[in-house]
Design a protein around this motif. Structure first.
Motif, PDB file in Angstrom:
ATOM      1  N   ILE A  33       0.822  -1.210   0.000  1.00 15.68           N
ATOM      2  CA  ILE A  33       0.000   0.000   0.000  1.00 15.68           C
ATOM      3  C   ILE A  33       0.856   1.261   0.000  1.00 15.68           C
ATOM      4  N   ALA A  34       2.179   1.083  -0.125  1.00 15.54           N
ATOM      5  CA  ALA A  34       3.116   2.212  -0.186  1.00 15.54           C
ATOM      6  C   ALA A  34       2.873   3.193   0.950  1.00 15.54           C
ATOM      7  N   SER A  35       2.799   2.683   2.172  1.00 20.85           N
ATOM      8  CA  SER A  35       2.487   3.524   3.326  1.00 20.85           C
ATOM      9  C   SER A  35       3.288   3.085   4.546  1.00 20.85           C
ATOM     10  N   TYR A  36       3.635   4.064   5.380  1.00 21.94           N
ATOM     11  CA  TYR A  36       4.149   3.735   6.703  1.00 21.94           C
ATOM     12  C   TYR A  36       3.009   3.147   7.530  1.00 21.94           C
ATOM     13  N   VAL A  37       3.279   2.088   8.274  1.00 18.58           N
ATOM     14  CA  VAL A  37       2.239   1.476   9.097  1.00 18.58           C
ATOM     15  C   VAL A  37       2.808   1.160  10.484  1.00 18.58           C
ATOM     16  N   PRO A  38       2.022   1.383  11.546  1.00 23.33           N
ATOM     17  CA  PRO A  38       2.465   1.016  12.884  1.00 23.33           C
ATOM     18  C   PRO A  38       2.637  -0.498  12.995  1.00 23.33           C
ATOM     19  N   SER A  39       3.602  -0.927  13.767  1.00 16.09           N
ATOM     20  CA  SER A  39       3.845  -2.353  13.933  1.00 16.09           C
ATOM     21  C   SER A  39       4.182  -2.649  15.385  1.00 16.09           C
ATOM     22  N   GLU A  70      -2.232   0.067  -9.147  1.00 13.79           N
ATOM     23  CA  GLU A  70      -2.306  -0.373 -10.540  1.00 13.79           C
ATOM     24  C   GLU A  70      -0.913  -0.228 -11.181  1.00 13.79           C
ATOM     25  N   PRO A  71      -0.675  -0.907 -12.302  1.00 20.57           N
ATOM     26  CA  PRO A  71       0.659  -0.840 -12.931  1.00 20.57           C
ATOM     27  C   PRO A  71       1.132   0.596 -13.158  1.00 20.57           C
ATOM     28  N   TYR A  72       2.334   0.879 -12.699  1.00 14.64           N
ATOM     29  CA  TYR A  72       2.991   2.174 -12.878  1.00 14.64           C
ATOM     30  C   TYR A  72       2.247   3.316 -12.177  1.00 14.64           C
ATOM     31  N   TYR A  73       1.422   2.960 -11.201  1.00 15.14           N
ATOM     32  CA  TYR A  73       0.739   4.011 -10.434  1.00 15.14           C
ATOM     33  C   TYR A  73       0.700   3.577  -8.970  1.00 15.14           C
ATOM     34  N   ASN A  74       1.662   4.095  -8.195  1.00 11.45           N
ATOM     35  CA  ASN A  74       1.774   3.659  -6.804  1.00 11.45           C
ATOM     36  C   ASN A  74       2.179   4.820  -5.892  1.00 11.45           C
ATOM     37  N   PRO A  75       1.353   5.885  -5.872  1.00  6.83           N
ATOM     38  CA  PRO A  75       1.680   7.003  -4.976  1.00  6.83           C
ATOM     39  C   PRO A  75       1.584   6.580  -3.515  1.00  6.83           C
ATOM     40  N   TRP A  76       2.299   7.309  -2.677  1.00 10.94           N
ATOM     41  CA  TRP A  76       2.341   6.975  -1.258  1.00 10.94           C
ATOM     42  C   TRP A  76       1.013   7.273  -0.585  1.00 10.94           C
ATOM     43  N   GLY A  77       0.681   6.473   0.412  1.00 11.76           N
ATOM     44  CA  GLY A  77      -0.464   6.737   1.272  1.00 11.76           C
ATOM     45  C   GLY A  77       0.001   7.054   2.682  1.00 11.76           C
ATOM     46  N   ASN A  78      -0.946   7.135   3.604  1.00 12.57           N
ATOM     47  CA  ASN A  78      -0.588   7.483   4.974  1.00 12.57           C
ATOM     48  C   ASN A  78      -1.606   6.887   5.954  1.00 12.57           C
ATOM     49  N   ALA A 103       8.251  12.569  -4.638  1.00  9.18           N
ATOM     50  CA  ALA A 103       8.207  12.930  -6.055  1.00  9.18           C
ATOM     51  C   ALA A 103       7.331  11.965  -6.850  1.00  9.18           C
ATOM     52  N   TYR A 104       7.019  10.798  -6.270  1.00  8.10           N
ATOM     53  CA  TYR A 104       6.158   9.827  -6.948  1.00  8.10           C
ATOM     54  C   TYR A 104       4.679  10.090  -6.691  1.00  8.10           C
ATOM     55  N   GLY A 105       4.365  11.148  -5.970  1.00 12.87           N
ATOM     56  CA  GLY A 105       2.987  11.455  -5.621  1.00 12.87           C
ATOM     57  C   GLY A 105       2.646  10.890  -4.256  1.00 12.87           C
ATOM     58  N   TYR A 106       1.759  11.552  -3.544  1.00 13.92           N
ATOM     59  CA  TYR A 106       1.444  11.088  -2.199  1.00 13.92           C
ATOM     60  C   TYR A 106       0.108  11.642  -1.724  1.00 13.92           C
ATOM     61  N   THR A 107      -0.444  10.972  -0.727  1.00 10.57           N
ATOM     62  CA  THR A 107      -1.538  11.479   0.093  1.00 10.57           C
ATOM     63  C   THR A 107      -1.031  11.503   1.520  1.00 10.57           C
ATOM     64  N   ILE A 133      -5.178  17.043   9.322  1.00  7.07           N
ATOM     65  CA  ILE A 133      -4.838  17.715   8.066  1.00  7.07           C
ATOM     66  C   ILE A 133      -4.589  16.648   7.006  1.00  7.07           C
ATOM     67  N   GLY A 134      -5.257  16.792   5.880  1.00  5.44           N
ATOM     68  CA  GLY A 134      -5.039  15.895   4.747  1.00  5.44           C
ATOM     69  C   GLY A 134      -4.594  16.695   3.535  1.00  5.44           C
ATOM     70  N   GLU A 135      -3.633  16.186   2.816  1.00  7.07           N
ATOM     71  CA  GLU A 135      -3.142  16.863   1.627  1.00  7.07           C
ATOM     72  C   GLU A 135      -2.657  15.818   0.617  1.00  7.07           C
ATOM     73  N   SER A 136      -2.696  16.190  -0.635  1.00 12.15           N
ATOM     74  CA  SER A 136      -2.209  15.283  -1.677  1.00 12.15           C
ATOM     75  C   SER A 136      -1.412  16.078  -2.698  1.00 12.15           C
ATOM     76  N   ASN A 137      -0.577  15.359  -3.437  1.00 13.85           N
ATOM     77  CA  ASN A 137       0.255  16.018  -4.444  1.00 13.85           C
ATOM     78  C   ASN A 137       0.574  15.031  -5.566  1.00 13.85           C
ATOM     79  N   ASP A 138       0.353  15.487  -6.783  1.00 10.28           N
ATOM     80  CA  ASP A 138       0.762  14.742  -7.967  1.00 10.28           C
ATOM     81  C   ASP A 138       0.166  13.331  -8.006  1.00 10.28           C
ATOM     82  N   ILE A 139      -1.154  13.207  -7.748  1.00 10.37           N
ATOM     83  CA  ILE A 139      -1.793  11.884  -7.809  1.00 10.37           C
ATOM     84  C   ILE A 139      -2.641  11.722  -9.077  1.00 10.37           C
ATOM     85  N   HIS A 140      -2.583  12.700  -9.968  1.00 13.69           N
ATOM     86  CA  HIS A 140      -3.336  12.582 -11.225  1.00 13.69           C
ATOM     87  C   HIS A 140      -2.700  11.508 -12.108  1.00 13.69           C
TER      88      HIS A 140
END
Length: 222
Positions: A26-32, A85-93, A124-128, A166-173
């Protein structure tokens, strides 16, 4: 110097109450609360010159997991729609909120956790991005490293609990996400007997003038 087990270091406010790993799926930091082989983790130290020694086997009970008998927790996750999806894996949170009979409404090391800033290279790969805004803590405590947190556990009081997020996103198009939609999902525990709110309590998410009853619908929205 003194040698402390993890549980005592957490109780003394020396280190964070959990580890922070990275979930590639899920390209996200997760508590463990479990240390897995061949995985990397972040741990926050509230004091300088601490040395962390990891044994071959760590008992996960030494980490500060929520007490199901007295604590309530909600995990909120945000990620771009169709991410993965292929070639689309922006970071989550992911952030965690909750309350406990033993918690404090003020900042407490080992209970409240700083938000881990995004690495400029990976962003730079896009994020939420998702973070809890506790600017009032920073006004009262100049020693805090940040006003933003990934975990905030409040004192149980049976009345009203409020978290400013606070929620923000960048370059997720992307062709997979033409309208730059974000998927918000959540997991929560149920209140136990003994809390006056247990009958008919509500949990609302407010975005501007819009509200969402999070107990009255499936735990995912776009």
């Amino acid at each position: 110097g003194d040698i402390l087990p993890m549980s005592e270091a957490i109780d003394s406010g020396l280190v964070s109450s959990r580890l922070l790993g990275f979930d590639n799926s899920i390209a996200s930091y997760v508590p463990s609360f479990v240390v897995e082989p061949f995985m990397g983790y972040w741990a926050y130290a509230f004091e300088d010159n601490l040395i962390l020694k990891i044994q071959n086997h760590i008992d996960s009970d030494s980490l500060s997991q929520p007490d199901e008998n007295s604590d309530w927790r909600m995990k909120l996750s945000a990620r771009a729609s169709n991410a993965g999806e292929p070639y689309y894996n922006p970071w989550g949170n992911v952030i965690d909120i909750g309350f406990s009979a033993s918690a404090s409404d003020d900042f407490r090391a080992g209970e409240d956790e700083y938000h881990l800033p995004l690495d400029p290279y990976f962003s730079a790969y896009g994020y939420t991005n998702f973070k809890i805004d506790n600017s009032d803590w920073a006004l009262e405590n100049e020693e805090l490293d940040s006003s933003y947190f990934s975990q905030d556990i409040q004192e149980a009081n049976d009345t009203l609990y409020v978290w400013n997020i606070i929620g923000e996103s960048n370059d997720i198009h992307h062709d997979y996400n033409e309208f730059e939609e974000i998927v918000l999902s959540w997991e929560m525990s149920e209140l136990i007997e003994g809390y006056s709110l247990i009958e008919g309590y509500s949990i609302f998410l407010y975005v501007g003038a819009d509200s969402l009853n999070m107990r009255a619908r499936p735990p995912q929205v776009t």
